[in-house]
Design a protein around this motif. Structure first.
Motif, PDB file in Angstrom:
ATOM      1  N   ALA A   1       0.845  -1.199   0.000  1.00 30.51           N
ATOM      2  CA  ALA A   1       0.000   0.000   0.000  1.00 30.51           C
ATOM      3  C   ALA A   1       0.882   1.251   0.000  1.00 30.51           C
ATOM      4  O   ALA A   1       0.743   2.130   0.842  1.00 30.51           O
ATOM      5  N   PRO A   2       1.818   1.339  -0.970  1.00 30.73           N
ATOM      6  CA  PRO A   2       2.797   2.423  -0.928  1.00 30.73           C
ATOM      7  C   PRO A   2       2.217   3.822  -1.136  1.00 30.73           C
ATOM      8  O   PRO A   2       2.781   4.796  -0.634  1.00 30.73           O
ATOM      9  N   VAL A   3       1.098   3.940  -1.849  1.00 34.90           N
ATOM     10  CA  VAL A   3       0.484   5.260  -2.002  1.00 34.90           C
ATOM     11  C   VAL A   3       0.015   5.760  -0.639  1.00 34.90           C
ATOM     12  O   VAL A   3       0.300   6.902  -0.242  1.00 34.90           O
ATOM     13  N   ALA A   4      -0.671   4.917   0.100  1.00 30.60           N
ATOM     14  CA  ALA A   4      -1.136   5.309   1.436  1.00 30.60           C
ATOM     15  C   ALA A   4       0.040   5.575   2.364  1.00 30.60           C
ATOM     16  O   ALA A   4       0.031   6.542   3.141  1.00 30.60           O
ATOM     17  N   GLY A   5       1.060   4.734   2.294  1.00 28.78           N
ATOM     18  CA  GLY A   5       2.220   4.901   3.167  1.00 28.78           C
ATOM     19  C   GLY A   5       2.979   6.184   2.893  1.00 28.78           C
ATOM     20  O   GLY A   5       3.313   6.936   3.816  1.00 28.78           O
ATOM     21  N   ALA A   6       3.267   6.450   1.621  1.00 27.16           N
ATOM     22  CA  ALA A   6       3.992   7.669   1.275  1.00 27.16           C
ATOM     23  C   ALA A   6       3.159   8.909   1.595  1.00 27.16           C
ATOM     24  O   ALA A   6       3.693   9.935   2.017  1.00 27.16           O
ATOM     25  N   THR A   7       1.844   8.800   1.428  1.00 31.54           N
ATOM     26  CA  THR A   7       0.955   9.910   1.785  1.00 31.54           C
ATOM     27  C   THR A   7       0.985  10.155   3.286  1.00 31.54           C
ATOM     28  O   THR A   7       1.022  11.311   3.740  1.00 31.54           O
ATOM     29  N   ALA A   8       0.992   9.088   4.082  1.00 32.49           N
ATOM     30  CA  ALA A   8       1.057   9.240   5.541  1.00 32.49           C
ATOM     31  C   ALA A   8       2.361   9.907   5.964  1.00 32.49           C
ATOM     32  O   ALA A   8       2.363  10.800   6.823  1.00 32.49           O
ATOM     33  N   VAL A   9       3.465   9.490   5.362  1.00 32.10           N
ATOM     34  CA  VAL A   9       4.763  10.085   5.686  1.00 32.10           C
ATOM     35  C   VAL A   9       4.779  11.559   5.295  1.00 32.10           C
ATOM     36  O   VAL A   9       5.188  12.425   6.083  1.00 32.10           O
ATOM     37  N   ALA A  10       4.322  11.871   4.077  1.00 36.16           N
ATOM     38  CA  ALA A  10       4.302  13.267   3.630  1.00 36.16           C
ATOM     39  C   ALA A  10       3.401  14.118   4.520  1.00 36.16           C
ATOM     40  O   ALA A  10       3.774  15.239   4.894  1.00 36.16           O
TER      41      ALA A  10
END
Length: 151
Positions: A92-101
Motif C-alpha cells: 500500500a505504498p500510495v497510502a504509506g507515502a501519503t502518511a509520511v508526507a
C-alpha cells in the motif's frame, strides 16, 4: 549503440533498461529496494522511538503549543510508523507515502520553527531539523509519485 541518437520512447516511465537488454520496473531494482528500506525503516524506527518516549514527546509538543498534544502525538507517531513500514515493505505504498508526507507537512513547521528560536544555538538546531524534514518530504513525494504510477 549511438549515444547521440534520440532515446527510445517507453510507454511506462517507471521501467528501466537492464544491462542484459531487458526492461524491469524501477521498484524491482536493488537500488530502489535499498532506498525504500532505508527511508521507510528509519522513519518507522523514529516513530517507535516517539511511542517509547511518549511523555517526553508530548511535553515537547506542549511546549510548542501543539493542539491536543496528548492525542495528536501518539496518533501522528502511529501514522508515521505505518507509513514508514508501508514504504519499506512496498505494501500500500500510495497510502504509506501519503502518511509520511502528511506527517512531515504537519510536524515540520510546528515543531521545528527555527524563526521563533530564542538563541542562536537553538535556532541552528531547529533549522537543521527543519531542513532534514524538508529533504525527507522530498523523498516521500518521490516515492508517492512512483507508487501512483504503479497503480
Amino acid at each position: 549503440m549511438n549515444v547521440f541518437s534520440e532515446p527510445e520512447q517507453r510507454s511506462d516511465s517507471t521501467d528501466v533498461l537492464r544491462s542484459d537488454g531487458t526492461e524491469s520496473a524501477v521498484t524491482e531494482t536493488p537500488m530502489f529496494r535499498l532506498g525504500r528500506i532505508l527511508f521507510g525503516g528509519i522513519l518507522a524506527f523514529n516513530a517507535l522511538d516517539n511511542l517509547r518516549n511518549l511523555q517526553g514527546r508530548v511535553d515537547y509538543a506542549d511546549a510548542k503549543d501543539t493542539p491536543l498534544a496528548r492525542v495528536s502525538v501518539p496518533a501522528i507517531s502511529g501514522s508515521l510508523l505505518l507509513g514508514g513500514l508501508s514504504v519499506a515493505l512496498w505494501r500500500a505504498p500510495v497510502a504509506g507515502a501519503t502518511a509520511v508526507a502528511s506527517f512531515l507537512i504537519g510536524v515540520t513547521p510546528m515543531m521545528h520553527d527555527f524563526w521563533n528560536a530564542e538563541d542562536e544555538e537553538q535556532q541552528q538546531q531547529e533549522l537543521i531539523h527543519f531542513l532534514k524534514n524538508t529533504a525527507l518530504l522530498g523523498g516521500a513525494l518521490a516515492f508517492l509519485e512512483i507508487a501512483q504510477r504503479e497503480e
